[in-house]
Write a protein that holds these residues in place. Structure first.
Motif, PDB file in Angstrom:
ATOM      1  N   LYS A  45       0.841  -1.204   0.000  1.00 42.54           N
ATOM      2  CA  LYS A  45       0.000   0.000   0.000  1.00 42.54           C
ATOM      3  C   LYS A  45       0.874   1.252   0.000  1.00 42.54           C
ATOM      4  O   LYS A  45       0.538   2.249  -0.645  1.00 42.54           O
ATOM      5  CB  LYS A  45      -0.926   0.008   1.223  1.00 42.54           C
ATOM      6  N   ALA A  46       1.983   1.204   0.726  1.00 42.45           N
ATOM      7  CA  ALA A  46       2.910   2.334   0.739  1.00 42.45           C
ATOM      8  C   ALA A  46       3.497   2.564  -0.647  1.00 42.45           C
ATOM      9  O   ALA A  46       3.641   3.702  -1.099  1.00 42.45           O
ATOM     10  CB  ALA A  46       4.029   2.085   1.757  1.00 42.45           C
ATOM     11  N   LEU A  47       3.821   1.476  -1.355  1.00 39.86           N
ATOM     12  CA  LEU A  47       4.413   1.590  -2.680  1.00 39.86           C
ATOM     13  C   LEU A  47       3.432   2.120  -3.721  1.00 39.86           C
ATOM     14  O   LEU A  47       3.850   2.565  -4.793  1.00 39.86           O
ATOM     15  CB  LEU A  47       4.953   0.229  -3.132  1.00 39.86           C
ATOM     16  N   GLN A  48       2.139   2.064  -3.421  1.00 36.77           N
ATOM     17  CA  GLN A  48       1.165   2.618  -4.359  1.00 36.77           C
ATOM     18  C   GLN A  48       1.255   4.138  -4.451  1.00 36.77           C
ATOM     19  O   GLN A  48       0.804   4.727  -5.430  1.00 36.77           O
ATOM     20  CB  GLN A  48      -0.258   2.202  -3.945  1.00 36.77           C
ATOM     21  N   ASP A  49       1.818   4.748  -3.433  1.00 36.10           N
ATOM     22  CA  ASP A  49       2.025   6.198  -3.465  1.00 36.10           C
ATOM     23  C   ASP A  49       3.142   6.510  -4.460  1.00 36.10           C
ATOM     24  O   ASP A  49       4.265   6.041  -4.298  1.00 36.10           O
ATOM     25  CB  ASP A  49       2.416   6.696  -2.069  1.00 36.10           C
ATOM     26  N   PRO A  50       2.865   7.289  -5.491  1.00 30.26           N
ATOM     27  CA  PRO A  50       3.908   7.588  -6.493  1.00 30.26           C
ATOM     28  C   PRO A  50       5.106   8.328  -5.918  1.00 30.26           C
ATOM     29  O   PRO A  50       6.183   8.334  -6.524  1.00 30.26           O
ATOM     30  CB  PRO A  50       3.164   8.446  -7.528  1.00 30.26           C
ATOM     31  N   ASP A  51       4.936   8.964  -4.765  1.00 29.73           N
ATOM     32  CA  ASP A  51       6.048   9.676  -4.134  1.00 29.73           C
ATOM     33  C   ASP A  51       6.908   8.775  -3.254  1.00 29.73           C
ATOM     34  O   ASP A  51       7.943   9.214  -2.737  1.00 29.73           O
ATOM     35  CB  ASP A  51       5.520  10.832  -3.283  1.00 29.73           C
ATOM     36  N   ALA A  52       6.489   7.523  -3.059  1.00 26.73           N
ATOM     37  CA  ALA A  52       7.219   6.611  -2.174  1.00 26.73           C
ATOM     38  C   ALA A  52       8.585   6.271  -2.763  1.00 26.73           C
ATOM     39  O   ALA A  52       8.704   5.942  -3.943  1.00 26.73           O
ATOM     40  CB  ALA A  52       6.417   5.337  -1.957  1.00 26.73           C
ATOM     41  N   LEU A  53       9.606   6.363  -1.937  1.00 25.41           N
ATOM     42  CA  LEU A  53      10.968   5.989  -2.336  1.00 25.41           C
ATOM     43  C   LEU A  53      11.281   4.624  -1.743  1.00 25.41           C
ATOM     44  O   LEU A  53      11.237   4.452  -0.521  1.00 25.41           O
ATOM     45  CB  LEU A  53      11.978   7.021  -1.850  1.00 25.41           C
ATOM     46  N   ILE A  54      11.607   3.673  -2.600  1.00 26.24           N
ATOM     47  CA  ILE A  54      11.845   2.308  -2.130  1.00 26.24           C
ATOM     48  C   ILE A  54      13.043   2.248  -1.191  1.00 26.24           C
ATOM     49  O   ILE A  54      13.077   1.457  -0.247  1.00 26.24           O
ATOM     50  CB  ILE A  54      12.035   1.352  -3.331  1.00 26.24           C
ATOM     51  N   MET A  55      14.040   3.126  -1.407  1.00 26.26           N
ATOM     52  CA  MET A  55      15.216   3.119  -0.533  1.00 26.26           C
ATOM     53  C   MET A  55      14.847   3.520   0.889  1.00 26.26           C
ATOM     54  O   MET A  55      15.334   2.936   1.863  1.00 26.26           O
ATOM     55  CB  MET A  55      16.303   4.046  -1.075  1.00 26.26           C
ATOM     56  N   LEU A  56      13.955   4.498   1.020  1.00 30.03           N
ATOM     57  CA  LEU A  56      13.547   4.939   2.355  1.00 30.03           C
ATOM     58  C   LEU A  56      12.576   3.965   2.996  1.00 30.03           C
ATOM     59  O   LEU A  56      12.641   3.703   4.199  1.00 30.03           O
ATOM     60  CB  LEU A  56      12.921   6.333   2.268  1.00 30.03           C
ATOM     61  N   LEU A  57      11.667   3.422   2.190  1.00 30.31           N
ATOM     62  CA  LEU A  57      10.716   2.448   2.724  1.00 30.31           C
ATOM     63  C   LEU A  57      11.449   1.224   3.259  1.00 30.31           C
ATOM     64  O   LEU A  57      11.119   0.707   4.333  1.00 30.31           O
ATOM     65  CB  LEU A  57       9.725   2.041   1.630  1.00 30.31           C
ATOM     66  N   SER A  58      12.453   0.770   2.524  1.00 22.69           N
ATOM     67  CA  SER A  58      13.247  -0.378   2.966  1.00 22.69           C
ATOM     68  C   SER A  58      13.935  -0.085   4.292  1.00 22.69           C
ATOM     69  O   SER A  58      13.995  -0.933   5.182  1.00 22.69           O
ATOM     70  CB  SER A  58      14.275  -0.725   1.891  1.00 22.69           C
ATOM     71  N   ALA A  59      14.452   1.124   4.430  1.00 20.59           N
ATOM     72  CA  ALA A  59      15.134   1.494   5.670  1.00 20.59           C
ATOM     73  C   ALA A  59      14.158   1.605   6.836  1.00 20.59           C
ATOM     74  O   ALA A  59      14.454   1.168   7.949  1.00 20.59           O
ATOM     75  CB  ALA A  59      15.869   2.812   5.471  1.00 20.59           C
ATOM     76  N   ILE A  60      12.995   2.188   6.582  1.00 18.29           N
ATOM     77  CA  ILE A  60      11.987   2.316   7.644  1.00 18.29           C
ATOM     78  C   ILE A  60      11.605   0.950   8.186  1.00 18.29           C
ATOM     79  O   ILE A  60      11.451   0.760   9.400  1.00 18.29           O
ATOM     80  CB  ILE A  60      10.746   3.054   7.109  1.00 18.29           C
TER      81      ILE A  60
END
Length: 300
Positions: A243-258
């Motif tokens: 669901k987070a990745l559905q946001d076009p502004d989501a950065l995979i590098m930051l999501l992975s770190a979070i």
């Protein structure tokens, strides 16, 4: 909003790791892994049935599993193969290594994701993000030094190489998730359902060779309540992550770190539950990893 969804994913991943350690301790690894994926599939199966019988209701509650073309099934099968290989390596390593060693090595996953995000998706890191990632890698190196005191020599222990391989494959799958969600426009529940189905079939093939023909392994397997719990918690974590990745502004590098903030649960609570060694010393590199994550989170 996508960052908060990432934190929810981290919460369920931390609980998932604790249950996974309990599920594999002194147990046969492959049937445990198969049981966790099967539990996840059975969790999603009612939504698939509902989507076929009452699509309007499934759409209303946001769990409609859409029909997809054969080409997209092929892309999902690739993800299933990558993750099946990653989990096989990770579960074997988790069986033979302390959770307070395995989890920090897995926390190096954002570094691989970070590199992939730059090369593939052209995500632009800031200086604090660079510092954060290298701090994470340095902290994992400190864990390796502590691991030697538990008789775990990182250069000669094959399970260390197994968990490193699992981490690399898992990071590759994380990068691939962004392609599946954003480029192929797959809904999270649709991706999860077919992913679980294909992974179940892959692992069933592995068990037919390594487990079912072996009477001793069948007798050694112990069913535990944490086996289905692992699968359910993983699907909940994946749902929030997708669901987070559905946001076009989501950065995979930051999501992975979070999502690496899960280690707070695994190292602190897990170390107490499983009574592992050197817990206080492991808090030092743990702090380094958390500072690295904080630098990434608040660099904007």
């Amino acid at each position: 909003m996508w960052m908060y969804l990432g934190l929810l994913a981290a919460l369920f991943l931390g609980l998932h790791n604790l249950c996974k350690k309990h599920a594999v301790q002194g147990n046969e690894v492959f049937p445990v892994l198969f049981g966790t994926i099967l539990a996840g599939f059975l969790l999603l199966l009612p939504w698939f049935v509902l989507s076929k019988m009452n699509p309007s209701l499934a759409k209303y509650i946001g769990l409609y599993i859409t029909d997809i073309p054969l080409s997209k099934h092929g892309f999902i099968f690739i993800k299933s193969a990558i993750m099946a290989a990653s989990w096989i390596l990770a579960y074997q390593a988790l069986k033979h290594l302390p959770i307070t060693i395995v989890t920090p090595i897995r926390s190096a996953g954002p570094f691989f994701t970070f590199i992939g995000a730059i090369l593939i998706y052209k995500e632009a890191p800031t200086m604090p993000q660079w510092l954060g990632f290298f701090l994470i890698i340095f902290s994992v190196f400190l864990y390796s030094k502590i691991g030697k005191k538990e008789g775990i020599h990182f250069k000669s222990n094959k399970w260390i190489f197994a968990i490193i391989g699992a981490t690399f494959l898992g990071s590759s799958a994380g990068l691939y998730d962004k392609f599946l969600i954003q480029n192929l426009s797959l809904e999270p529940q649709t991706l999860q359902f077919w992913f679980c189905l294909y992974t179940t079939l892959i692992l069933l093939a592995v068990l037919s060779i390594t487990f079912f023909p072996n009477a001793e392994k069948r007798k050694a397997f112990k069913f535990r309540w944490t086996i289905p719990a692992v699968g359910i918690l993983l699907q909940m974590a994946d749902y929030f992550s997708f669901k987070a990745l559905q946001d076009p502004d989501a950065l995979i590098m930051l999501l992975s770190a979070i999502k690496r903030s899960q280690i707070l649960i695994a190292v602190v609570i897990g170390g107490l539950i499983f009574k592992e060694q050197n817990k206080r010393k492991k808090l030092v590199p743990l702090l380094g990893i958390m500072v690295g994550v904080a630098l990434i989170l608040y660099s904007n």
